[in-house]
Scaffold this active site. Structure first.
Site, PDB file in Angstrom:
ATOM      1  N   TYR B 103       0.833  -1.204   0.000  1.00 63.00           N
ATOM      2  CA  TYR B 103       0.000   0.000   0.000  1.00 63.00           C
ATOM      3  C   TYR B 103       0.865   1.251   0.000  1.00 63.00           C
ATOM      4  O   TYR B 103       1.900   1.303   0.661  1.00 63.00           O
ATOM      5  CB  TYR B 103      -0.863   0.050   1.257  1.00 63.00           C
ATOM      6  CG  TYR B 103      -2.071  -0.853   1.243  1.00 63.00           C
ATOM      7  CD1 TYR B 103      -3.244  -0.458   0.622  1.00 63.00           C
ATOM      8  CD2 TYR B 103      -2.047  -2.093   1.877  1.00 63.00           C
ATOM      9  CE1 TYR B 103      -4.369  -1.263   0.623  1.00 63.00           C
ATOM     10  CE2 TYR B 103      -3.172  -2.914   1.884  1.00 63.00           C
ATOM     11  CZ  TYR B 103      -4.321  -2.489   1.252  1.00 63.00           C
ATOM     12  OH  TYR B 103      -5.430  -3.291   1.263  1.00 63.00           O
ATOM     13  N   TYR B 142      -1.093  -9.930   0.496  1.00 65.80           N
ATOM     14  CA  TYR B 142      -0.017  -9.454   1.369  1.00 65.80           C
ATOM     15  C   TYR B 142      -0.122 -10.107   2.744  1.00 65.80           C
ATOM     16  O   TYR B 142      -1.192 -10.530   3.164  1.00 65.80           O
ATOM     17  CB  TYR B 142      -0.035  -7.917   1.487  1.00 65.80           C
ATOM     18  CG  TYR B 142      -1.309  -7.302   2.006  1.00 65.80           C
ATOM     19  CD1 TYR B 142      -1.543  -7.166   3.370  1.00 65.80           C
ATOM     20  CD2 TYR B 142      -2.287  -6.825   1.121  1.00 65.80           C
ATOM     21  CE1 TYR B 142      -2.711  -6.580   3.848  1.00 65.80           C
ATOM     22  CE2 TYR B 142      -3.450  -6.243   1.595  1.00 65.80           C
ATOM     23  CZ  TYR B 142      -3.656  -6.121   2.962  1.00 65.80           C
ATOM     24  OH  TYR B 142      -4.808  -5.545   3.422  1.00 65.80           O
ATOM     25  N   ARG B 152      -3.546 -11.940   3.436  1.00 69.20           N
ATOM     26  CA  ARG B 152      -4.813 -11.492   2.896  1.00 69.20           C
ATOM     27  C   ARG B 152      -4.943 -11.942   1.446  1.00 69.20           C
ATOM     28  O   ARG B 152      -4.005 -11.784   0.667  1.00 69.20           O
ATOM     29  CB  ARG B 152      -4.919  -9.953   2.907  1.00 69.20           C
ATOM     30  CG  ARG B 152      -4.943  -9.240   4.250  1.00 69.20           C
ATOM     31  CD  ARG B 152      -6.050  -9.667   5.209  1.00 69.20           C
ATOM     32  NE  ARG B 152      -7.335 -10.020   4.650  1.00 69.20           N
ATOM     33  CZ  ARG B 152      -8.284  -9.179   4.239  1.00 69.20           C
ATOM     34  NH1 ARG B 152      -8.116  -7.899   4.343  1.00 69.20           N
ATOM     35  NH2 ARG B 152      -9.430  -9.623   3.758  1.00 69.20           N
ATOM     36  N   HIS B 155      -7.607  -8.169  -2.670  1.00 65.14           N
ATOM     37  CA  HIS B 155      -8.913  -7.558  -2.400  1.00 65.14           C
ATOM     38  C   HIS B 155      -8.869  -6.072  -2.702  1.00 65.14           C
ATOM     39  O   HIS B 155      -7.807  -5.445  -2.706  1.00 65.14           O
ATOM     40  CB  HIS B 155      -9.317  -7.767  -0.936  1.00 65.14           C
ATOM     41  CG  HIS B 155      -8.357  -7.149   0.043  1.00 65.14           C
ATOM     42  ND1 HIS B 155      -7.204  -7.787   0.441  1.00 65.14           N
ATOM     43  CD2 HIS B 155      -8.356  -5.953   0.676  1.00 65.14           C
ATOM     44  CE1 HIS B 155      -6.540  -7.010   1.279  1.00 65.14           C
ATOM     45  NE2 HIS B 155      -7.209  -5.882   1.435  1.00 65.14           N
ATOM     46  N   HIS B 157     -10.837  -2.619  -1.241  1.00 64.86           N
ATOM     47  CA  HIS B 157     -11.726  -2.075  -0.216  1.00 64.86           C
ATOM     48  C   HIS B 157     -12.749  -1.145  -0.882  1.00 64.86           C
ATOM     49  O   HIS B 157     -12.392  -0.354  -1.757  1.00 64.86           O
ATOM     50  CB  HIS B 157     -10.940  -1.266   0.815  1.00 64.86           C
ATOM     51  CG  HIS B 157      -9.940  -2.071   1.591  1.00 64.86           C
ATOM     52  ND1 HIS B 157     -10.206  -2.605   2.832  1.00 64.86           N
ATOM     53  CD2 HIS B 157      -8.667  -2.432   1.312  1.00 64.86           C
ATOM     54  CE1 HIS B 157      -9.139  -3.241   3.274  1.00 64.86           C
ATOM     55  NE2 HIS B 157      -8.175  -3.157   2.373  1.00 64.86           N
TER      56      HIS B 157
HETATM   57 FE   LIG Z   1      -6.364  -4.302   2.581  1.00 67.39          FE
END
Ligand SMILES: [Fe+2]
Lengths: 209, 237
Positions: B103, B142, B152, B155, B157
């Site tokens: 991110y 990640y 995870r 995905h 959000h």
């Molecule tokens: Fe996330």
């Protein structure tokens, strides 16, 4: 077998996660991408009503303030009108200078959140019973699986609070206090302090709305 | 017009020990059920003039000297309510990791590199039919600290408003076929298998741009409004 009901099902909620800032307040994530950002500054020069600051923290079950929470608030204007077509109350006017919505994150260092807004007026509730002036809160964060809804009321509205139909729904009188923000008049702009306690002894009252 | 009661059997509980962070961040008292008033049935309204022309193009909205690395995808679908009616002109916001699972966020320290051409966020208003679309690259999985070896699934959000504050929703979209979905504690805080499946976007070849971009289709359902047949009105009018 009966006929099937053909309603759709609400999409399941998922946590906003630790990086919610990227999507909703990218400047706090550390970069500048949108020309227009949604912020915690809700009132302009020309907004009617008393300018106020709402400030506080979001505290977990161990007493630790969250540094990664995101809050949104939704409120009526100083006449008690929501800036929305479904508000057909006969009294008061829409204020073009006030949407009534703001968004912010708790600070990564101080863990404090802050909104600059105006004090709302009383809104007519169910069965025409007035609700005391209040601000609607929605809180999401890492570890919060579904957004939490609560309301903030104003400590200086003693009579209105005593008659508020929502506060009076709270069975334990002691818990009503968790929704009442104290007022600090020592600065130029009054500050209402409203801490939200997610869990524990002074747990805030949250609503299933 | 108030909303149908939220079906909590399809929603995650606040307290879900498999997702460890939820333990200290979930209320222990019951939520107090509130019938809708104007405070819940109204909500903020947004206009197209508040969005920039590239806000729904994550391939271009942070590009410095080229396109971001990754699989080019379109994500599109409709925002509907439980009455199967479109939710028009509502704000949809989305954010995600880059193709390597990193991110652009000052608190993300995962060793996968930042992509200089990828911001990872965007937003769109639904049209009069509740339809939205955006272009991006497919995010990578990640690792995260829950169990020692928790990952995870890929995905995106999503944040959606609807027309009343009680419809406010944040969720995550997953990708069809991802083997990490069944392993993920955050996915499995949802108590209902069908509700989980509704978060998984199928690949949509019809929505793809041939020789250019694949598509995934993701519909979002918000709470429905109850029409007032025989009852007291909500507010004084
Ligand atoms: Fe996330």
């Amino acid at each position: 077998m009966a006929q099937p009901l053909d309603y759709l099902k609400e999409t399941a909620s998922q946590t906003a996660g630790p990086y919610v800032h990227i999507g909703l307040i990218p400047k706090q994530a550390g970069f500048d991408i949108f020309e227009n950002n949604f912020t915690n500054i809700m009132a302009s020069e020309n907004t009617r009503g008393e300018k106020i600051i709402i400030e506080g923290r979001v505290i977990d079950g161990t007493g630790t303030p969250l540094r990664d929470a995101l809050l949104e608030i939704w409120q009526a204007n100083s006449d008690g009108r929501y800036n929305h077509e479904l508000d057909r109350q006969k009294t008061g006017d829409i204020d073009k200078e006030f949407r009534g919505w703001g968004r912010t994150g708790t600070d990564f260092d101080t863990s404090v959140y802050r909104f600059e807004t105006i004090k709302p007026g009383a809104v007519s509730g169910r069965n025409n019973r007035d609700m005391a002036p209040h601000v609607n809160f929605w809180i999401v964060a890492r570890g919060i699986n579904i957004g939490l809804n609560t309301r903030m009321y104003f400590a200086d509205e003693i009579d209105a609070n005593a008659n508020d139909p929502v506060l009076n729904l709270i069975e334990q009188e002691e818990r009503r206090k968790t929704l009442i923000a104290s007022r600090d008049d020592t600065g130029l702009v009054p500050i209402y302090r409203f801490d939200i306690v997610l869990q524990g002894e002074s747990e805030t009252v949250f609503f299933d709305i | 017009m108030e909303f149908y009661q939220r079906d909590r059997t399809l929603q995650p509980a606040g307290y879900a020990p498999i997702y460890k962070t939820s333990v200290a961040r979930s209320p222990r008292q019951s939520l107090l059920s509130l019938q809708g008033s104007l405070s819940e049935t109204t909500g903020p309204v947004f206009g197209q003039n508040e969005l920039g022309p590239l806000d729904h193009d994550l391939i271009r909205n942070y590009a410095m000297d080229g396109d971001p690395i990754g699989e080019r995808i379109i994500v599109h679908g409709r925002v509907l309510d439980e009455n199967n009616r479109p939710v028009p002109h509502t704000l949809v916001e989305f954010w995600q990791a880059n193709a390597g699972g990193r991110y652009r966020h000052k608190k993300d320290t995962y060793l996968a590199p930042i992509d200089p051409n990828f911001g990872g966020c965007g937003r769109a208003l639904t049209d009069e039919n509740g339809y939205y679309f955006f272009r991006t690259i497919k995010p990578g999985p990640y690792p995260w600290r829950n169990y020692v070896n928790s990952w995870r699934p890929a995905h995106i959000h999503f944040s959606v408003f609807g027309s009343g504050f009680a419809q406010r929703l944040i969720t995550q979209m997953y990708f069809e076929g991802d083997p990490l979905i069944k392993e993920c504690p955050i996915v499995h805080v949802i108590p209902d298998e069908h509700a989980i499946n509704r978060l998984i976007a199928p690949i949509d070849l019809n929505g793809s741009v041939p020789l250019d971009t694949l598509a995934y289709k993701f519909d979002i359902v918000l709470r429905g409004r109850r029409s007032t047949l025989f009852e007291n009105r909500l507010e004084g009018n």
